[in-house]
Motif scaffolding. Structure first.
Motif, PDB file in Angstrom:
ATOM      1  N   GLY A   1      14.704  14.034   0.473  1.00 36.89           N
ATOM      2  CA  GLY A   1      14.230  12.720   0.877  1.00 36.89           C
ATOM      3  C   GLY A   1      13.579  12.648   2.245  1.00 36.89           C
ATOM      4  N   PRO A   2      14.144  13.303   3.267  1.00 42.41           N
ATOM      5  CA  PRO A   2      13.550  13.168   4.608  1.00 42.41           C
ATOM      6  C   PRO A   2      12.144  13.746   4.744  1.00 42.41           C
ATOM      7  CG  PRO A   2      15.821  13.930   4.757  1.00 42.41           C
ATOM      8  CD  PRO A   2      15.443  14.013   3.315  1.00 42.41           C
ATOM      9  N   LEU A   3      11.757  14.701   3.900  1.00 42.60           N
ATOM     10  CA  LEU A   3      10.471  15.378   4.079  1.00 42.60           C
ATOM     11  C   LEU A   3       9.278  14.416   4.085  1.00 42.60           C
ATOM     12  CD1 LEU A   3      10.808  18.685   2.016  1.00 42.60           C
ATOM     13  CD2 LEU A   3      10.758  18.406   4.488  1.00 42.60           C
ATOM     14  N   PRO A   4       9.124  13.543   3.095  1.00 42.07           N
ATOM     15  CA  PRO A   4       7.956  12.645   3.141  1.00 42.07           C
ATOM     16  C   PRO A   4       7.986  11.685   4.321  1.00 42.07           C
ATOM     17  CG  PRO A   4       9.385  12.111   1.275  1.00 42.07           C
ATOM     18  CD  PRO A   4       9.877  13.396   1.839  1.00 42.07           C
ATOM     19  N   PHE A   5       9.202  11.263   4.757  1.00 41.34           N
ATOM     20  CA  PHE A   5       9.284  10.381   5.925  1.00 41.34           C
ATOM     21  C   PHE A   5       8.808  11.108   7.178  1.00 41.34           C
ATOM     22  CE2 PHE A   5      12.244   8.320   3.028  1.00 41.34           C
ATOM     23  CZ  PHE A   5      11.943   6.983   3.215  1.00 41.34           C
ATOM     24  N   VAL A   6       9.224  12.359   7.326  1.00 44.71           N
ATOM     25  CA  VAL A   6       8.833  13.139   8.504  1.00 44.71           C
ATOM     26  C   VAL A   6       7.327  13.364   8.519  1.00 44.71           C
ATOM     27  CG1 VAL A   6       9.035  15.384   9.629  1.00 44.71           C
ATOM     28  CG2 VAL A   6      11.080  14.250   8.751  1.00 44.71           C
ATOM     29  N   MET A   7       6.764  13.741   7.366  1.00 39.79           N
ATOM     30  CA  MET A   7       5.330  14.012   7.310  1.00 39.79           C
ATOM     31  C   MET A   7       4.522  12.740   7.564  1.00 39.79           C
ATOM     32  SD  MET A   7       5.166  17.173   7.034  1.00 39.79           S
ATOM     33  CE  MET A   7       3.383  17.175   6.965  1.00 39.79           C
ATOM     34  N   THR A   8       4.981  11.608   6.999  1.00 41.07           N
ATOM     35  CA  THR A   8       4.295  10.344   7.260  1.00 41.07           C
ATOM     36  C   THR A   8       4.374   9.985   8.734  1.00 41.07           C
ATOM     37  OG1 THR A   8       4.787   9.558   5.023  1.00 41.07           O
ATOM     38  CG2 THR A   8       4.189   7.894   6.644  1.00 41.07           C
ATOM     39  N   GLY A   9       5.523  10.253   9.355  1.00 40.36           N
ATOM     40  CA  GLY A   9       5.671   9.976  10.784  1.00 40.36           C
ATOM     41  C   GLY A   9       4.707  10.787  11.628  1.00 40.36           C
TER      42      GLY A   9
ATOM     43  N   LEU B   1       0.820  -1.205   0.000  1.00 39.81           N
ATOM     44  CA  LEU B   1       0.000   0.000   0.000  1.00 39.81           C
ATOM     45  C   LEU B   1       0.859   1.263   0.000  1.00 39.81           C
ATOM     46  CD1 LEU B   1      -2.743  -1.043   2.592  1.00 39.81           C
ATOM     47  CD2 LEU B   1      -3.096  -0.609   0.154  1.00 39.81           C
ATOM     48  N   ARG B   2       1.924   1.243   0.795  1.00 36.92           N
ATOM     49  CA  ARG B   2       2.749   2.449   0.925  1.00 36.92           C
ATOM     50  C   ARG B   2       3.561   2.718  -0.336  1.00 36.92           C
ATOM     51  NH1 ARG B   2       4.743   6.375   0.485  1.00 36.92           N
ATOM     52  NH2 ARG B   2       5.893   7.715   1.907  1.00 36.92           N
TER      53      ARG B   2
ATOM     54  N   ILE C   1       1.801  11.919  10.648  1.00 33.51           N
ATOM     55  CA  ILE C   1       0.462  11.374  10.434  1.00 33.51           C
ATOM     56  C   ILE C   1       0.270  10.094  11.245  1.00 33.51           C
ATOM     57  CG2 ILE C   1      -1.057  10.346   8.705  1.00 33.51           C
ATOM     58  CD1 ILE C   1       0.183  12.278   6.668  1.00 33.51           C
ATOM     59  N   PHE C   2       1.283   9.204  11.237  1.00 31.37           N
ATOM     60  CA  PHE C   2       1.174   7.942  11.960  1.00 31.37           C
ATOM     61  C   PHE C   2       1.123   8.139  13.464  1.00 31.37           C
ATOM     62  CE2 PHE C   2       2.960   4.686   8.699  1.00 31.37           C
ATOM     63  CZ  PHE C   2       1.892   4.956   7.877  1.00 31.37           C
ATOM     64  N   PHE C   3       1.863   9.115  13.981  1.00 29.67           N
ATOM     65  CA  PHE C   3       2.012   9.276  15.432  1.00 29.67           C
ATOM     66  C   PHE C   3       1.306  10.518  15.946  1.00 29.67           C
ATOM     67  CE2 PHE C   3       5.704   6.746  14.114  1.00 29.67           C
ATOM     68  CZ  PHE C   3       5.549   5.645  14.943  1.00 29.67           C
ATOM     69  N   GLN C   4       0.271  10.958  15.234  1.00 29.83           N
ATOM     70  CA  GLN C   4      -0.444  12.160  15.674  1.00 29.83           C
ATOM     71  C   GLN C   4      -1.098  11.946  17.034  1.00 29.83           C
ATOM     72  OE1 GLN C   4      -4.369  12.696  13.477  1.00 29.83           O
ATOM     73  NE2 GLN C   4      -3.264  11.404  12.015  1.00 29.83           N
ATOM     74  N   ALA C   5      -1.591  10.727  17.305  1.00 29.97           N
ATOM     75  CA  ALA C   5      -2.212  10.474  18.607  1.00 29.97           C
ATOM     76  C   ALA C   5      -1.184  10.573  19.728  1.00 29.97           C
ATOM     77  CB  ALA C   5      -2.855   9.091  18.604  1.00 29.97           C
ATOM     78  N   THR C   6       0.035  10.059  19.474  1.00 31.74           N
ATOM     79  CA  THR C   6       1.089  10.143  20.478  1.00 31.74           C
ATOM     80  C   THR C   6       1.495  11.583  20.731  1.00 31.74           C
ATOM     81  OG1 THR C   6       1.918   7.979  19.795  1.00 31.74           O
ATOM     82  CG2 THR C   6       3.407   9.362  21.080  1.00 31.74           C
ATOM     83  N   LEU C   7       1.650  12.361  19.651  1.00 34.17           N
ATOM     84  CA  LEU C   7       2.006  13.775  19.804  1.00 34.17           C
ATOM     85  C   LEU C   7       0.938  14.527  20.590  1.00 34.17           C
ATOM     86  CD1 LEU C   7       3.313  14.493  16.184  1.00 34.17           C
ATOM     87  CD2 LEU C   7       4.684  14.465  18.268  1.00 34.17           C
ATOM     88  N   ALA C   8      -0.328  14.259  20.287  1.00 35.20           N
ATOM     89  CA  ALA C   8      -1.409  14.928  21.005  1.00 35.20           C
ATOM     90  C   ALA C   8      -1.437  14.515  22.475  1.00 35.20           C
ATOM     91  CB  ALA C   8      -2.743  14.608  20.338  1.00 35.20           C
TER      92      ALA C   8
END
Length: 223
Positions: free
Chosen positions: A142-150, A19-20, A152-159
């Motif tokens: 290169g790092p930009l899409p990895f950071v943005m995906t991270g 999928l990714r 999105i994946f960890f938004q609950a943890t950040l909140a």
């Protein structure tokens, strides 16, 4: 379809990989690259219009998919997505490709021209891979899409770490989609006017500036 049938962690890993890299990753690249190759004039604007699928999807799809998962279940939702891809997107892509003015060759001379063009493209690709500046650009972009995906994946943890409500990131991504659409359209015009090379470093600086706000504890900085 594989995601709809998963029954173990191994199959889940394979499904997420597919999928990714073939969905979110490869299909997006195919779309923007084709827009760049199809249009010789106003290429930046064409890519901007093609890229509008990102913010539209970010604003609409989470609501649709979440509602479907709650109503029909997550497996049924993945089956529906698989059917849409196979019965909707694939025929549509083939129909659009057939409309390309250079999709068919009328005679041997045109085919020979295409072969020569392919050879020039191959040589240009080899020269790029031999150029150290290309790898420096990869290191910057290169790092930009990895950071943005991270994020999105960890938004609950950040909140949770900042004691924000779950709605903060949910509404924040809606704002993100709107701003992204507006910036995408204007960025294409600036690329046509100034050139992509001159603007190459701007996304990295803008992203770093925006990420700095996430270090703040106040909920307003999520936006």
């Amino acid at each position: 379809a594989l995601t709809a049938m998963i029954g173990s962690a191994t199959w889940l890993a394979l499904a997420l990989f597919g999928l990714r890299f073939f969905g979110q990753g490869l299909s997006a690249n195919v779309g923007t690259v084709n827009a760049a190759r199809w249009f010789h004039h106003n290429r930046g604007k064409a890519i901007s219009l093609a890229a509008l699928g990102f913010p539209i999807g970010e604003a609409v799809l989470p609501i649709i998919v979440t509602g479907s998962a709650v109503t029909l279940g997550w497996r049924a939702t993945w089956w529906i997505l698989a059917a849409v891809g196979a019965l909707g997107f694939i025929p549509l892509a083939r129909a659009l490709a057939a409309r390309h003015p250079q999709s068919e060759s009328d005679n041997a001379e045109e085919e020979a021209d295409e072969e020569r063009e392919e050879e020039r493209v191959a040589e240009k690709r080899r020269s790029i891979l031999r150029d150290g500046r290309f790898y420096a650009m990869l290191g910057m972009m290169g790092p930009l899409p990895f950071v943005m995906t991270g994020i999105i994946f960890f938004q609950a943890t950040l909140a949770e770490q900042r004691e924000w409500s779950g709605a903060i990131f949910a509404t924040g991504f809606l704002v993100f989609a709107v701003v992204r659409a507006l910036c995408s359209l204007s960025a294409g015009a600036w690329v046509d006017r100034l050139g992509a090379i001159r603007l190459l470093a701007l996304p990295s600086f803008a992203a770093a500036f925006g990420l700095g706000f996430l270090l703040r504890p106040e909920p307003v900085f999520a936006y």
